[in-house]
Design a protein around this motif. Sequence first.
Motif, mmCIF file in Angstrom:
data_model
loop_
_atom_site.group_PDB
_atom_site.id
_atom_site.type_symbol
_atom_site.label_atom_id
_atom_site.label_comp_id
_atom_site.label_asym_id
_atom_site.label_seq_id
_atom_site.Cartn_x
_atom_site.Cartn_y
_atom_site.Cartn_z
ATOM 1 N N ALA A 101 0.865 -1.254 -0.287
ATOM 2 C CA ALA A 101 0.452 -0.274 0.036
ATOM 3 C C ALA A 101 0.985 0.686 0.502
ATOM 4 O O ALA A 101 1.707 1.406 0.875
ATOM 5 N N ASN A 102 0.618 2.114 -1.086
ATOM 6 C CA ASN A 102 1.270 3.167 -0.414
ATOM 7 C C ASN A 102 0.517 4.833 0.508
ATOM 8 O O ASN A 102 -0.870 4.830 0.855
ATOM 9 N N PRO A 103 0.954 5.383 1.537
ATOM 10 C CA PRO A 103 0.722 5.665 2.754
ATOM 11 C C PRO A 103 -0.525 6.619 2.297
ATOM 12 O O PRO A 103 -1.614 7.123 2.515
ATOM 13 N N ASN A 104 -0.823 7.663 0.688
ATOM 14 C CA ASN A 104 -1.831 8.027 0.627
ATOM 15 C C ASN A 104 -2.954 7.919 -0.038
ATOM 16 O O ASN A 104 -3.922 8.542 -0.462
ATOM 17 N N SER A 105 -3.124 6.498 0.050
ATOM 18 C CA SER A 105 -4.239 5.648 -0.654
ATOM 19 C C SER A 105 -4.612 4.661 -0.049
ATOM 20 O O SER A 105 -5.951 3.701 -0.412
ATOM 21 N N VAL A 106 -4.648 4.775 1.438
ATOM 22 C CA VAL A 106 -4.709 4.199 2.357
ATOM 23 C C VAL A 106 -5.776 4.745 3.593
ATOM 24 O O VAL A 106 -5.517 6.259 3.889
ATOM 25 N N ASP A 107 -6.567 4.192 4.511
ATOM 26 C CA ASP A 107 -7.311 4.845 5.417
ATOM 27 C C ASP A 107 -7.982 4.175 6.692
ATOM 28 O O ASP A 107 -7.200 2.429 6.029
ATOM 29 N N ALA A 108 -8.228 4.425 7.561
ATOM 30 C CA ALA A 108 -8.669 3.727 8.302
ATOM 31 C C ALA A 108 -9.488 2.412 7.831
ATOM 32 O O ALA A 108 -9.288 0.714 8.025
ATOM 33 N N GLN A 130 11.058 12.363 5.460
ATOM 34 C CA GLN A 130 11.334 13.492 5.216
ATOM 35 C C GLN A 130 10.831 14.175 4.002
ATOM 36 O O GLN A 130 11.464 13.133 2.762
ATOM 37 N N ALA A 131 10.416 15.437 3.989
ATOM 38 C CA ALA A 131 9.633 15.924 2.552
ATOM 39 C C ALA A 131 10.256 15.999 1.138
ATOM 40 O O ALA A 131 10.129 15.687 0.836
ATOM 41 N N ASN A 132 11.689 16.519 1.672
ATOM 42 C CA ASN A 132 12.850 16.694 0.692
ATOM 43 C C ASN A 132 13.127 15.110 -0.030
ATOM 44 O O ASN A 132 13.158 15.306 -1.205
ATOM 45 N N LYS A 133 13.155 14.584 0.695
ATOM 46 C CA LYS A 133 13.757 13.586 -0.065
ATOM 47 C C LYS A 133 12.600 12.838 -0.712
ATOM 48 O O LYS A 133 12.977 11.863 -1.769
ATOM 49 N N LEU A 134 11.705 12.596 -0.107
ATOM 50 C CA LEU A 134 9.958 12.285 -0.673
ATOM 51 C C LEU A 134 10.478 13.381 -1.915
ATOM 52 O O LEU A 134 9.656 11.986 -3.484
ATOM 53 N N LEU A 135 10.104 14.089 -2.207
ATOM 54 C CA LEU A 135 10.488 14.906 -3.315
ATOM 55 C C LEU A 135 11.027 14.244 -4.820
ATOM 56 O O LEU A 135 10.605 14.488 -5.419
ATOM 57 N N SER A 136 12.131 13.750 -3.913
ATOM 58 C CA SER A 136 13.261 14.041 -4.601
ATOM 59 C C SER A 136 13.352 12.295 -5.654
ATOM 60 O O SER A 136 13.827 11.771 -6.964
ATOM 61 N N LEU A 137 12.513 11.531 -4.842
ATOM 62 C CA LEU A 137 12.213 10.082 -4.957
ATOM 63 C C LEU A 137 10.788 9.911 -6.531
ATOM 64 O O LEU A 137 10.543 8.948 -5.818
ATOM 65 N N GLY A 138 10.747 11.435 -6.225
ATOM 66 C CA GLY A 138 8.859 11.144 -6.573
ATOM 67 C C GLY A 138 7.446 10.643 -5.762
ATOM 68 O O GLY A 138 6.500 10.201 -7.233
ATOM 69 N N ARG A 139 8.156 10.729 -4.844
ATOM 70 C CA ARG A 139 6.546 9.670 -4.546
ATOM 71 C C ARG A 139 5.695 10.861 -3.896
ATOM 72 O O ARG A 139 6.014 11.947 -4.462
ATOM 73 N N ILE A 140 4.192 10.238 -4.067
ATOM 74 C CA ILE A 140 3.628 11.017 -4.237
ATOM 75 C C ILE A 140 2.704 11.716 -2.199
ATOM 76 O O ILE A 140 1.469 12.880 -2.820
ATOM 77 N N HIS A 141 3.155 10.840 -1.465
ATOM 78 C CA HIS A 141 3.061 10.897 -0.057
ATOM 79 C C HIS A 141 3.487 11.841 0.531
ATOM 80 O O HIS A 141 4.831 12.957 0.382
ATOM 81 N N ASN A 142 3.274 12.129 1.648
ATOM 82 C CA ASN A 142 3.717 13.711 2.590
ATOM 83 C C ASN A 142 4.515 12.462 3.803
ATOM 84 O O ASN A 142 4.021 11.171 4.469
ATOM 85 N N PRO A 143 4.997 13.255 4.793
ATOM 86 C CA PRO A 143 6.068 12.646 5.975
ATOM 87 C C PRO A 143 4.686 12.540 6.643
ATOM 88 O O PRO A 143 4.396 11.040 7.417
ATOM 89 N N GLN A 144 3.508 13.100 7.111
ATOM 90 C CA GLN A 144 2.747 12.787 8.156
ATOM 91 C C GLN A 144 1.871 11.824 7.431
ATOM 92 O O GLN A 144 1.013 10.797 8.289
ATOM 93 N N GLU A 145 1.324 11.466 6.356
ATOM 94 C CA GLU A 145 0.810 11.046 5.743
ATOM 95 C C GLU A 145 1.164 9.390 5.899
ATOM 96 O O GLU A 145 0.751 8.395 6.466
ATOM 97 N N ALA A 146 2.648 8.976 6.071
ATOM 98 C CA ALA A 146 3.260 7.773 6.527
ATOM 99 C C ALA A 146 2.807 7.144 7.487
ATOM 100 O O ALA A 146 3.018 6.638 8.037
#
Length: 377
Positions: A101-108, A130-146
Amino acid sequence: MFQYKIPVSLYIHMPWCVQKCPYCDFNSHTVKQTPDYDNYINHLIKDLQNDSIFCLDRSIHSIFIGGGTPSLFSAEHIDHLLSSINNIISIEKNAEITIEANPNSVDAERFNGYQQAGINRISLGVQSFQANKLLSLGRIHNPQEAIDAAVIAHNLNLRSFNLDLMHGLPNQGLNDALYDLKQAITINPPHLSWYQLTIEPNTLFGSKPPVLPDDDKLWDIYQQGHQLLTNNGYQQYETSAYAKSNYQCQHNLNYWRFGDYLGIGCGAHGKLTQPDGKIIRTVKTRHPKGYLDGRYLDNSFIVTSNELAFEFFMNRFRLFEPCPKLEFEERTFLPLQTINKQIDQAMEKNYITEDLHNWQITEHGKLFLNSLLEIFL
């Protein structure tokens, strides 16, 4: 007969992603319009029906639903899929059943639905907190969603859950890498996959490589990260896998122990032992269009006896547990005498040790795994 001792697992590939990550060389396709998920599930079921003859009356030992982004599929889709699988091939009572699962595509609610459908293990593609590392990896979730997704998984009291983390990221320093691990440890997952970013051909990073840490920095990250995980109760049982006691991934263990597995879905691979001892590898059609037209099998071939020893040890020596000699004979159908020279050479180079029943990779062998495996080519 040997083949009935070999567990058989099931890998199911879901090919769609919201966005293709620049480092990813998996068979994934960006969603441009909502795919016909219902139709794809029906084709997965037909694909499995075709392949079920390879099980030879064995039950499914474990199931892994990977991708792509399997969490784009609803709980109802997963429930229908798992129920249909069990009608075609029985699933062992205590089988490990994982969904990525991707962190931004799930909920409880969605996680609860997966659990009700029969999922008992979730693997979250966090990669970094870390937000800047997620951005560099092209991930579409943010740290809090993870963090939120990991906490939901933790609170479900599943059989287990895993966090995928990467290190050796663009412009990553030691403190950045350790920060990600410390955040993961705070969440306390039973299992952590912690692996180094590698640049693969046919990816965006392959054509436009980012600046990665040099070898000295990578070694510091690995050494200190490994010590941090060990100090917090995680045992490294495979090259990039750490787990609390009794929480190793059973599906991946079956791969690495050279077990059998069915592969259904776009681009999925299978390895299947036949009654005559031949090992067949299958590759399914990569593109969803061809697969949804009912053209499931792209290629199949028999693994030659000359390739078997290499394939066995390529998987087996990723694990740090002892490798039973009997397992080599049972899963390759080759006598031990066929590899005497290679084993002697590996021991002379201090890559492995042996006793009456087992081989064991050494610390030196772990560092020079590729050189060890080349002996068996």
